[in-house]
Scaffold this active site. Structure first.
Site, PDB file in Angstrom:
ATOM      1  N   PHE A   1     -11.016   9.464  18.253  1.00 19.73           N
ATOM      2  CA  PHE A   1     -12.227   9.298  19.060  1.00 19.73           C
ATOM      3  C   PHE A   1     -11.945   9.068  20.544  1.00 19.73           C
ATOM      4  O   PHE A   1     -12.763   9.397  21.388  1.00 19.73           O
ATOM      5  CB  PHE A   1     -13.094   8.166  18.483  1.00 19.73           C
ATOM      6  CG  PHE A   1     -14.125   8.701  17.529  1.00 19.73           C
ATOM      7  CD1 PHE A   1     -13.723   9.462  16.441  1.00 19.73           C
ATOM      8  CD2 PHE A   1     -15.479   8.494  17.728  1.00 19.73           C
ATOM      9  CE1 PHE A   1     -14.663   9.998  15.571  1.00 19.73           C
ATOM     10  CE2 PHE A   1     -16.426   9.030  16.872  1.00 19.73           C
ATOM     11  CZ  PHE A   1     -16.009   9.774  15.790  1.00 19.73           C
ATOM     12  N   ARG A   2     -10.775   8.479  20.848  1.00 17.64           N
ATOM     13  CA  ARG A   2     -10.463   8.261  22.274  1.00 17.64           C
ATOM     14  C   ARG A   2     -10.241   9.605  22.966  1.00 17.64           C
ATOM     15  O   ARG A   2     -10.718   9.832  24.074  1.00 17.64           O
ATOM     16  CB  ARG A   2      -9.245   7.360  22.418  1.00 17.64           C
ATOM     17  CG  ARG A   2      -9.581   5.925  22.091  1.00 17.64           C
ATOM     18  CD  ARG A   2      -8.370   5.106  21.818  1.00 17.64           C
ATOM     19  NE  ARG A   2      -7.745   5.476  20.549  1.00 17.64           N
ATOM     20  CZ  ARG A   2      -6.867   4.739  19.894  1.00 17.64           C
ATOM     21  NH1 ARG A   2      -6.476   3.595  20.386  1.00 17.64           N
ATOM     22  NH2 ARG A   2      -6.368   5.146  18.750  1.00 17.64           N
TER      23      ARG A   2
ATOM     24  N   ARG B   1     -12.086  15.125   7.800  1.00 18.26           N
ATOM     25  CA  ARG B   1     -12.843  15.516   6.604  1.00 18.26           C
ATOM     26  C   ARG B   1     -14.263  15.910   6.985  1.00 18.26           C
ATOM     27  O   ARG B   1     -14.886  15.258   7.831  1.00 18.26           O
ATOM     28  CB  ARG B   1     -12.905  14.367   5.589  1.00 18.26           C
ATOM     29  CG  ARG B   1     -11.572  14.006   4.974  1.00 18.26           C
ATOM     30  CD  ARG B   1     -11.790  13.011   3.825  1.00 18.26           C
ATOM     31  NE  ARG B   1     -10.549  12.426   3.396  1.00 18.26           N
ATOM     32  CZ  ARG B   1     -10.258  11.121   3.486  1.00 18.26           C
ATOM     33  NH1 ARG B   1     -11.147  10.268   3.958  1.00 18.26           N
ATOM     34  NH2 ARG B   1      -9.100  10.677   3.070  1.00 18.26           N
TER      35      ARG B   1
ATOM     36  N   GLY C   1     -13.622   4.688  10.650  1.00 20.38           N
ATOM     37  CA  GLY C   1     -12.247   4.862  11.126  1.00 20.38           C
ATOM     38  C   GLY C   1     -11.929   6.335  11.008  1.00 20.38           C
ATOM     39  O   GLY C   1     -12.848   7.171  10.982  1.00 20.38           O
TER      40      GLY C   1
ATOM     41  N   ASN D   1       0.872  -1.176   0.000  1.00 17.21           N
ATOM     42  CA  ASN D   1       0.000   0.000   0.000  1.00 17.21           C
ATOM     43  C   ASN D   1       0.907   1.223   0.000  1.00 17.21           C
ATOM     44  O   ASN D   1       1.422   1.625   1.044  1.00 17.21           O
ATOM     45  CB  ASN D   1      -0.896  -0.033   1.245  1.00 17.21           C
ATOM     46  CG  ASN D   1      -1.890   1.106   1.269  1.00 17.21           C
ATOM     47  OD1 ASN D   1      -1.845   2.003   0.422  1.00 17.21           O
ATOM     48  ND2 ASN D   1      -2.781   1.091   2.239  1.00 17.21           N
TER      49      ASN D   1
ATOM     50  N   ASN E   1     -14.164  -0.987  17.778  1.00 15.95           N
ATOM     51  CA  ASN E   1     -13.753  -0.815  19.183  1.00 15.95           C
ATOM     52  C   ASN E   1     -14.612   0.101  20.040  1.00 15.95           C
ATOM     53  O   ASN E   1     -14.595  -0.012  21.257  1.00 15.95           O
ATOM     54  CB  ASN E   1     -12.327  -0.240  19.225  1.00 15.95           C
ATOM     55  CG  ASN E   1     -11.327  -1.192  18.617  1.00 15.95           C
ATOM     56  OD1 ASN E   1     -11.130  -2.288  19.130  1.00 15.95           O
ATOM     57  ND2 ASN E   1     -10.705  -0.793  17.520  1.00 15.95           N
TER      58      ASN E   1
ATOM     59  N   ARG F   1      -2.563  -2.063  -3.439  1.00 14.38           N
ATOM     60  CA  ARG F   1      -3.772  -1.268  -3.251  1.00 14.38           C
ATOM     61  C   ARG F   1      -3.648  -0.052  -4.174  1.00 14.38           C
ATOM     62  O   ARG F   1      -2.665   0.683  -4.094  1.00 14.38           O
ATOM     63  CB  ARG F   1      -3.873  -0.810  -1.801  1.00 14.38           C
ATOM     64  CG  ARG F   1      -5.072   0.044  -1.604  1.00 14.38           C
ATOM     65  CD  ARG F   1      -5.178   0.571  -0.198  1.00 14.38           C
ATOM     66  NE  ARG F   1      -6.432   1.279  -0.076  1.00 14.38           N
ATOM     67  CZ  ARG F   1      -6.589   2.388   0.625  1.00 14.38           C
ATOM     68  NH1 ARG F   1      -5.582   2.885   1.295  1.00 14.38           N
ATOM     69  NH2 ARG F   1      -7.758   2.982   0.675  1.00 14.38           N
TER      70      ARG F   1
ATOM     71  N   GLY G   1     -11.548   1.209  12.890  1.00 14.13           N
ATOM     72  CA  GLY G   1     -11.082   1.422  14.266  1.00 14.13           C
ATOM     73  C   GLY G   1     -12.200   1.786  15.233  1.00 14.13           C
ATOM     74  O   GLY G   1     -12.284   1.255  16.345  1.00 14.13           O
TER      75      GLY G   1
ATOM     76  N   GLY H   1     -15.662   1.529  14.513  1.00 12.33           N
ATOM     77  CA  GLY H   1     -16.722   0.515  14.408  1.00 12.33           C
ATOM     78  C   GLY H   1     -16.384  -0.761  15.157  1.00 12.33           C
ATOM     79  O   GLY H   1     -17.264  -1.428  15.710  1.00 12.33           O
TER      80      GLY H   1
ATOM     81  N   HIS I   1     -12.803   2.882  -0.028  1.00 11.08           N
ATOM     82  CA  HIS I   1     -12.824   1.803   0.981  1.00 11.08           C
ATOM     83  C   HIS I   1     -13.464   0.542   0.409  1.00 11.08           C
ATOM     84  O   HIS I   1     -13.978  -0.293   1.146  1.00 11.08           O
ATOM     85  CB  HIS I   1     -13.652   2.180   2.234  1.00 11.08           C
ATOM     86  CG  HIS I   1     -13.020   3.189   3.128  1.00 11.08           C
ATOM     87  ND1 HIS I   1     -13.762   4.087   3.860  1.00 11.08           N
ATOM     88  CD2 HIS I   1     -11.727   3.430   3.440  1.00 11.08           C
ATOM     89  CE1 HIS I   1     -12.948   4.846   4.572  1.00 11.08           C
ATOM     90  NE2 HIS I   1     -11.704   4.472   4.343  1.00 11.08           N
TER      91      HIS I   1
ATOM     92  N   GLU J   1      -8.026  -5.334   5.155  1.00  9.79           N
ATOM     93  CA  GLU J   1      -7.840  -4.977   3.749  1.00  9.79           C
ATOM     94  C   GLU J   1      -6.657  -5.712   3.130  1.00  9.79           C
ATOM     95  O   GLU J   1      -6.697  -6.082   1.967  1.00  9.79           O
ATOM     96  CB  GLU J   1      -7.677  -3.465   3.622  1.00  9.79           C
ATOM     97  CG  GLU J   1      -8.994  -2.747   3.900  1.00  9.79           C
ATOM     98  CD  GLU J   1      -8.874  -1.234   3.892  1.00  9.79           C
ATOM     99  OE1 GLU J   1      -8.647  -0.674   4.968  1.00  9.79           O
ATOM    100  OE2 GLU J   1      -8.999  -0.643   2.820  1.00  9.79           O
TER     101      GLU J   1
HETATM  102  P1  ADP Z   1      -7.799   4.681   9.415  1.00 11.12           P
HETATM  103  O1  ADP Z   1      -8.910   5.286   8.617  1.00 11.12           O
HETATM  104  O2  ADP Z   1      -6.641   5.597   9.613  1.00 11.12           O
HETATM  105  O3  ADP Z   1      -7.429   3.268   9.011  1.00 11.12           O
HETATM  106  P2  ADP Z   1      -8.713   3.355  11.829  1.00 11.12           P
HETATM  107  O4  ADP Z   1      -9.664   2.405  11.189  1.00 11.12           O
HETATM  108  O5  ADP Z   1      -7.446   2.819  12.372  1.00 11.12           O
HETATM  109  O6  ADP Z   1      -8.414   4.584  10.892  1.00 11.12           O
HETATM  110  O7  ADP Z   1      -9.520   4.084  13.022  1.00 11.12           O
HETATM  111  C1  ADP Z   1      -8.952   5.075  13.805  1.00 11.12           C
HETATM  112  C2  ADP Z   1     -10.016   5.552  14.795  1.00 11.12           C
HETATM  113  O8  ADP Z   1     -10.419   4.442  15.621  1.00 11.12           O
HETATM  114  C3  ADP Z   1      -9.524   6.644  15.755  1.00 11.12           C
HETATM  115  O9  ADP Z   1     -10.476   7.689  15.831  1.00 11.12           O
HETATM  116  C4  ADP Z   1      -9.447   5.909  17.083  1.00 11.12           C
HETATM  117  O10 ADP Z   1      -9.725   6.763  18.155  1.00 11.12           O
HETATM  118  C5  ADP Z   1     -10.540   4.874  16.949  1.00 11.12           C
HETATM  119  N1  ADP Z   1     -10.304   3.795  17.917  1.00 11.12           N
HETATM  120  C6  ADP Z   1      -9.355   2.853  17.884  1.00 11.12           C
HETATM  121  N2  ADP Z   1      -9.410   2.085  19.018  1.00 11.12           N
HETATM  122  C7  ADP Z   1     -10.424   2.569  19.760  1.00 11.12           C
HETATM  123  C8  ADP Z   1     -10.998   2.220  21.027  1.00 11.12           C
HETATM  124  N3  ADP Z   1     -10.531   1.204  21.747  1.00 11.12           N
HETATM  125  N4  ADP Z   1     -12.038   2.955  21.462  1.00 11.12           N
HETATM  126  C9  ADP Z   1     -12.511   3.979  20.749  1.00 11.12           C
HETATM  127  N5  ADP Z   1     -12.019   4.362  19.553  1.00 11.12           N
HETATM  128  C10 ADP Z   1     -10.996   3.677  19.063  1.00 11.12           C
END
Ligand code: ADP
Length: 397
Positions: free
Chosen positions: A284-285, A241, A210, A7, A335, A91, A331, A333, A180, A384
């Site tokens: 998001f954290r 975005r 994510g 990628n 977690n 990719r 990420g 969705g 995606h 992916e």
């Molecule tokens: P990308 O589009 O860069 O691939 P990811 O799919 O890795 O992004 O998602 C990143 C997002 O997922 C961030 O906003 C992060 O805070 C969120 N995230 C990852 N782990 C957790 C968690 N345990 N709780 C809440 N949000 C999480």
């Protein structure tokens, strides 16, 4: 068979070497700051110590060579010879209207990737450089292009046409493409299997949430609509975005701040989304922590994100006249249980019932709806790289 998945971004290159029989990752890694000061390779071989090499990487060609050297290295390598790699899966961001599936790279394919530079100005040039660097380093090894836009090619004109003069579609291929796609295809496919849904008619909505976020609607595994557009800017509110906005906002900001259209678009891509609303973070954290401490803008950002996802789900249920399953991935969705729960709270009218205990699970394939929920709601971790390896294998075996 061993497939190398690449990628390539404008200044980075991520890779995974996958053994296709067991689908195990033999090694993965990242080249950072290609063409910049301080470039570095981080190589993580399975069962061995992580290896970091800081060395100038003036071009992607050097980066690819460093990756190949690391893979065959006596100490931190995982294969004896470069020829053990049977194929490389790349990719590629944009395949325009030309490709609705992955394809073995030849001169025609490279020309299409080049023709799509205007549609994917940041990624397509880097993707092509990545392909050509691998061709140089591994003559005779098949290279496969897996397009992020391929899944969206099954949309009908009513879903992909923008209501602007038709000549712009004819002249510049301006339409919705969606991105995606590799993830949406993989996750909707898994949702069909996991949910034991009817292969040919099932209606599935995938929420890929994510840092970049998008939603797709598919019937029988074929995409009928998706939220990203000509570029990944359209649709959901994302990390940085804006997602959907009134296009007149561009003119308004440009005129009042004395900025060009390009500069405003940069703001919409990189300084907007939940970061823009909150002023806190795109992560998001961080946002949840800030909201819990009483930061109102962080709370508005989270609420707006959730509201937008729920609105899209609702519109896709209308577009498909129903839905059998909703899958969360990415990420957030996979977690963020709280965000998932709050999105689903908007969807009670569909007869969706969430099992709060099950919804606390993270990062694995699981139902989060109760057995008597009208719609199956699940978490399906995306992968992916594995999806690219599978597509590559299918084309070269
Ligand atoms: P990308 O589009 O860069 O691939 P990811 O799919 O890795 O992004 O998602 C990143 C997002 O997922 C961030 O906003 C992060 O805070 C969120 N995230 C990852 N782990 C957790 C968690 N345990 N709780 C809440 N949000 C999480």
């Amino acid at each position: 068979m061993k497939v190398l998945v690449i990628n390539a971004g404008s200044s980075s290159l991520k890779y995974q070497l996958i053994e296709t029989e067991s689908e195990k990752v033999l090694a993965k890694g990242l080249c950072e700051r290609i063409g910049l000061e301080g470039s570095k390779l981080t190589h993580s071989p399975e069962g061995k110590e992580k290896y970091v090499e800081e060395k100038p990487m003036p071009t992607h060609k050097t980066a690819v060579q460093m990756v190949l050297d690391a893979l065959v290295d006596e100490e931190h390598g995982v294969i004896a010879d470069i020829n053990d790699i049977s194929a490389v899966g790349h990719r590629v961001l944009h395949g325009g209207q030309y490709y609705s599936d992955s394809v073995v790279v030849n001169d025609d394919v490279k020309k299409v990737i080049k023709d799509c530079f205007p549609l994917g100005p940041l990624h397509n040039p880097a993707n092509l450089i990545g392909i050509e660097a691998c061709e140089d380093a591994m003559a005779g090894t098949p290279q496969v292009a897996v397009f992020d836009t391929a899944f969206g090619q099954s949309m009908e004109p009513k879903a992909y046409m923008y209501a602007i003069p038709y000549k712009y579609y004819e002249k510049y291929s301006i339409r919705k493409y969606g991105f995606h796609g590799t993830s949406h295809k993989f996750v909707s496919g898994r949702a069909i299997k996991f949910g034991e849904l009817d292969n040919s008619n099932c209606k599935v909505i995938v929420c890929h949430l994510g840092n970049g976020a998008s939603i797709s609607a598919s019937v029988g595994g074929k995409c009928v609509d998706t939220s990203m557009g000509l570029t990944p800017l359209e649709g959901l509110i994302m990390g940085t975005r804006s997602g959907d906005i009134d296009p007149a906002v561009v003119q308004y900001i440009a005129n009042n701040e004395n900025l060009s259209v390009d500069e405003v678009l940069n703001i919409l891509n990189k300084e907007s989304g939940v970061l823009g609303i909150s002023g806190v973070s795109s992560d998001f954290r961080d946002l949840s922590a800030a909201a819990q401490e009483g930061n109102k803008r962080a709370q508005i950002a989270l609420d707006a994100f959730i509201y937008r996802v729920a609105k899209y789900v609702g519109s896709y249920v209308a577009a498909m006249n129903g839905v059998d399953a909703i899958a969360f991935t990415g990420g957030i969705g996979e977690n963020d249980c709280d965000t998932r729960y709050k999105i689903c709270q908007y969807l009670g009218y569909l007869g969706i019932k969430i099992d709060e205990e099950k919804n606390k699970e993270r990062g694995k394939e699981i139902y989060i709806s109760t057995p008597d929920s009208n719609v199956k709601v699940m978490v399906i971790p995306t992968n992916e790289e594995l999806a690219i390896a599978r597509e590559t294998l299918d084309l070269v075996k």
